[in-house]
Design a protein around this motif. Structure first.
Motif, PDB file in Angstrom:
ATOM      1  N   ASP A 197       2.660  10.943   5.320  1.00 50.50           N
ATOM      2  CA  ASP A 197       1.171  10.948   4.782  1.00 50.50           C
ATOM      3  C   ASP A 197       1.242  11.066   3.267  1.00 50.50           C
ATOM      4  O   ASP A 197       1.624  12.293   2.808  1.00 50.50           O
ATOM      5  CB  ASP A 197       0.567  12.115   5.581  1.00 50.50           C
ATOM      6  CG  ASP A 197      -0.991  11.954   5.212  1.00 50.50           C
ATOM      7  OD1 ASP A 197      -1.468  11.278   4.484  1.00 50.50           O
ATOM      8  OD2 ASP A 197      -1.519  12.893   5.763  1.00 50.50           O
ATOM      9  N   HIS A 236       1.384   4.172  -2.989  1.00 46.58           N
ATOM     10  CA  HIS A 236       1.178   5.704  -3.082  1.00 46.58           C
ATOM     11  C   HIS A 236       2.487   6.196  -3.705  1.00 46.58           C
ATOM     12  O   HIS A 236       2.149   7.211  -4.304  1.00 46.58           O
ATOM     13  CB  HIS A 236       1.345   6.055  -1.432  1.00 46.58           C
ATOM     14  CG  HIS A 236      -0.148   6.012  -0.956  1.00 46.58           C
ATOM     15  ND1 HIS A 236      -1.159   6.802  -1.267  1.00 46.58           N
ATOM     16  CD2 HIS A 236      -0.597   5.205   0.266  1.00 46.58           C
ATOM     17  CE1 HIS A 236      -2.028   6.642  -0.262  1.00 46.58           C
ATOM     18  NE2 HIS A 236      -1.830   5.637   0.472  1.00 46.58           N
ATOM     19  N   THR A 273      -1.419  10.620   1.130  1.00 49.90           N
ATOM     20  CA  THR A 273      -2.481  10.703   0.404  1.00 49.90           C
ATOM     21  C   THR A 273      -2.980  12.045  -0.424  1.00 49.90           C
ATOM     22  O   THR A 273      -2.708  13.072   0.904  1.00 49.90           O
ATOM     23  CB  THR A 273      -3.782  10.207   1.294  1.00 49.90           C
ATOM     24  OG1 THR A 273      -3.722   8.768   1.742  1.00 49.90           O
ATOM     25  CG2 THR A 273      -5.025  10.367   0.775  1.00 49.90           C
ATOM     26  N   ASP A 274      -3.183  12.359  -1.202  1.00 50.02           N
ATOM     27  CA  ASP A 274      -3.529  13.596  -1.942  1.00 50.02           C
ATOM     28  C   ASP A 274      -5.187  13.633  -1.904  1.00 50.02           C
ATOM     29  O   ASP A 274      -5.812  14.673  -2.349  1.00 50.02           O
ATOM     30  CB  ASP A 274      -2.857  13.545  -3.067  1.00 50.02           C
ATOM     31  CG  ASP A 274      -2.881  14.987  -4.011  1.00 50.02           C
ATOM     32  OD1 ASP A 274      -3.067  16.044  -3.190  1.00 50.02           O
ATOM     33  OD2 ASP A 274      -3.508  14.945  -5.042  1.00 50.02           O
ATOM     34  N   SER A 275      -5.746  12.619  -2.402  1.00 49.71           N
ATOM     35  CA  SER A 275      -7.273  12.535  -2.808  1.00 49.71           C
ATOM     36  C   SER A 275      -7.639  10.952  -2.769  1.00 49.71           C
ATOM     37  O   SER A 275      -7.091   9.956  -2.393  1.00 49.71           O
ATOM     38  CB  SER A 275      -7.403  12.908  -4.325  1.00 49.71           C
ATOM     39  OG  SER A 275      -6.785  11.814  -5.211  1.00 49.71           O
ATOM     40  N   GLU A 302      -6.669   9.158  -5.784  1.00 48.47           N
ATOM     41  CA  GLU A 302      -5.349   8.591  -5.432  1.00 48.47           C
ATOM     42  C   GLU A 302      -5.274   7.276  -4.621  1.00 48.47           C
ATOM     43  O   GLU A 302      -4.550   6.427  -4.768  1.00 48.47           O
ATOM     44  CB  GLU A 302      -4.502   9.637  -4.910  1.00 48.47           C
ATOM     45  CG  GLU A 302      -2.959   9.248  -5.228  1.00 48.47           C
ATOM     46  CD  GLU A 302      -2.117  10.319  -4.726  1.00 48.47           C
ATOM     47  OE1 GLU A 302      -1.974  11.017  -5.702  1.00 48.47           O
ATOM     48  OE2 GLU A 302      -1.363  10.141  -3.632  1.00 48.47           O
ATOM     49  N   GLU A 303      -6.165   7.521  -3.235  1.00 51.49           N
ATOM     50  CA  GLU A 303      -6.214   6.418  -2.400  1.00 51.49           C
ATOM     51  C   GLU A 303      -6.858   5.160  -3.137  1.00 51.49           C
ATOM     52  O   GLU A 303      -6.218   3.950  -2.746  1.00 51.49           O
ATOM     53  CB  GLU A 303      -6.974   6.673  -1.195  1.00 51.49           C
ATOM     54  CG  GLU A 303      -7.098   5.918  -0.039  1.00 51.49           C
ATOM     55  CD  GLU A 303      -5.884   5.602   0.571  1.00 51.49           C
ATOM     56  OE1 GLU A 303      -5.474   4.533   1.314  1.00 51.49           O
ATOM     57  OE2 GLU A 303      -5.046   6.381   0.742  1.00 51.49           O
ATOM     58  N   THR A 330      -4.382   3.402  -5.284  1.00 55.99           N
ATOM     59  CA  THR A 330      -3.464   2.907  -4.378  1.00 55.99           C
ATOM     60  C   THR A 330      -3.757   1.390  -4.245  1.00 55.99           C
ATOM     61  O   THR A 330      -3.301   0.515  -4.154  1.00 55.99           O
ATOM     62  CB  THR A 330      -2.833   3.744  -3.312  1.00 55.99           C
ATOM     63  OG1 THR A 330      -2.472   4.831  -3.781  1.00 55.99           O
ATOM     64  CG2 THR A 330      -2.249   3.056  -2.268  1.00 55.99           C
ATOM     65  N   HIS A 379       0.650  -1.335  -0.004  1.00 54.24           N
ATOM     66  CA  HIS A 379       0.075   0.017   0.182  1.00 54.24           C
ATOM     67  C   HIS A 379       0.943   1.184   0.115  1.00 54.24           C
ATOM     68  O   HIS A 379       0.717   2.087  -0.861  1.00 54.24           O
ATOM     69  CB  HIS A 379      -0.906   0.044   1.226  1.00 54.24           C
ATOM     70  CG  HIS A 379      -1.971   1.086   1.176  1.00 54.24           C
ATOM     71  ND1 HIS A 379      -3.103   0.898   0.317  1.00 54.24           N
ATOM     72  CD2 HIS A 379      -1.725   2.473   1.774  1.00 54.24           C
ATOM     73  CE1 HIS A 379      -3.754   2.177   0.405  1.00 54.24           C
ATOM     74  NE2 HIS A 379      -3.142   2.974   1.312  1.00 54.24           N
ATOM     75  N   GLU A 380       1.845   1.249   0.790  1.00 52.72           N
ATOM     76  CA  GLU A 380       2.846   2.543   1.002  1.00 52.72           C
ATOM     77  C   GLU A 380       3.669   2.652  -0.536  1.00 52.72           C
ATOM     78  O   GLU A 380       3.528   3.825  -0.627  1.00 52.72           O
ATOM     79  CB  GLU A 380       3.555   2.528   2.181  1.00 52.72           C
ATOM     80  CG  GLU A 380       2.679   2.527   3.301  1.00 52.72           C
ATOM     81  CD  GLU A 380       1.628   3.649   3.574  1.00 52.72           C
ATOM     82  OE1 GLU A 380       2.009   4.749   3.227  1.00 52.72           O
ATOM     83  OE2 GLU A 380       0.588   3.513   4.285  1.00 52.72           O
TER      84      GLU A 380
END
Length: 155
Positions: A82, A67, A84-86, A89-90, A93, A63-64
Motif C-alpha cells: 500500500d 507511486h 498511498t500517502d494522500s 500523492e494519488e 501518481t 501506476h504502482e
C-alpha cells in the motif's frame, strides 16, 4: 481489451523504471504477484521493486511505479503493497502514469487513459482524459514541487 505486458514486453518498461532507480521483477504465469494491493493480475510493489506478470495491465504497472517515483526516498525503502500517502500523492501518481505511457513504445497517453477508464479509475470530470486536460493542476504542481516535471529519467 486492456493493454498488458504480454502486448508490450518487459524490456522497455524495465528500462523506463531503471531510469528512476526501480527494478521490474517478472513473475511467472499463475504465481501470485508479491506486494499487489488489488491482487490477481495487478502490479505489486515492495521497496524499489515493482512486480508484474505478462497478464498485468500496463496501466497497473505504471501506476504502482508512479507511486514509488513520487514518494520520498525514506518512505520508498519501507513501502510494501500500500503506497498511498494522500489524495495529492494519488493524483500525482495518476498524472505521472499518463506521462510515463508516452515513454513506452506502442502505449502512449491516449491508450493508457482509455485503459484507465475501462479498468474503472474515476475522476470528477468523468474520464481520465478530461481530468488530465482540465482538472489536474494540483497533480502537476505536486510533480513540479518534487522536481519530476519536466519529465526526466536516465534513458
Amino acid at each position: 481489451m486492456i493493454l498488458t505486458l504480454a502486448d508490450t514486453g518487459f524490456d522497455a518498461p524495465r528500462a523506463l523504471l531503471a531510469g528512476y532507480g526501480l527494478s521490474l521483477i517478472e513473475i511467472p504465469a499463475g504465481e501470485a504477484i508479491p506486494g499487489s494491493f488489488w491482487g490477481e493480475v495487478e502490479a505489486g510493489l515492495i521497496g524499489t521493486d515493482v512486480f508484474a506478470r505478462a497478464d498485468t495491465p500496463v496501466h497497473s504497472l505504471l501506476h504502482e511505479a508512479g507511486h514509488l517515483i513520487v514518494m520520498p526516498a525514506e518512505r520508498r525503502a519501507h513501502v510494501h503493497t500500500d503506497a498511498t500517502d494522500s489524495v495529492a500523492e494519488e493524483d500525482a501518481t495518476c498524472y505521472l502514469q499518463i506521462l510515463l505511457a508516452d515513454r513506452l513504445p506502442g502505449v502512449g497517453r491516449e491508450r493508457l487513459m482509455a485503459d484507465m477508464d475501462a479498468w474503472g479509475y474515476t475522476f470528477r470530470l468523468g474520464s481520465a482524459r478530461a481530468w488530465f486536460e482540465h482538472d489536474a493542476e494540483d497533480a502537476r504542481a505536486f510533480l513540479e514541487s518534487r522536481g519530476l516535471l519536466p519529465l526526466t529519467c536516465a534513458l
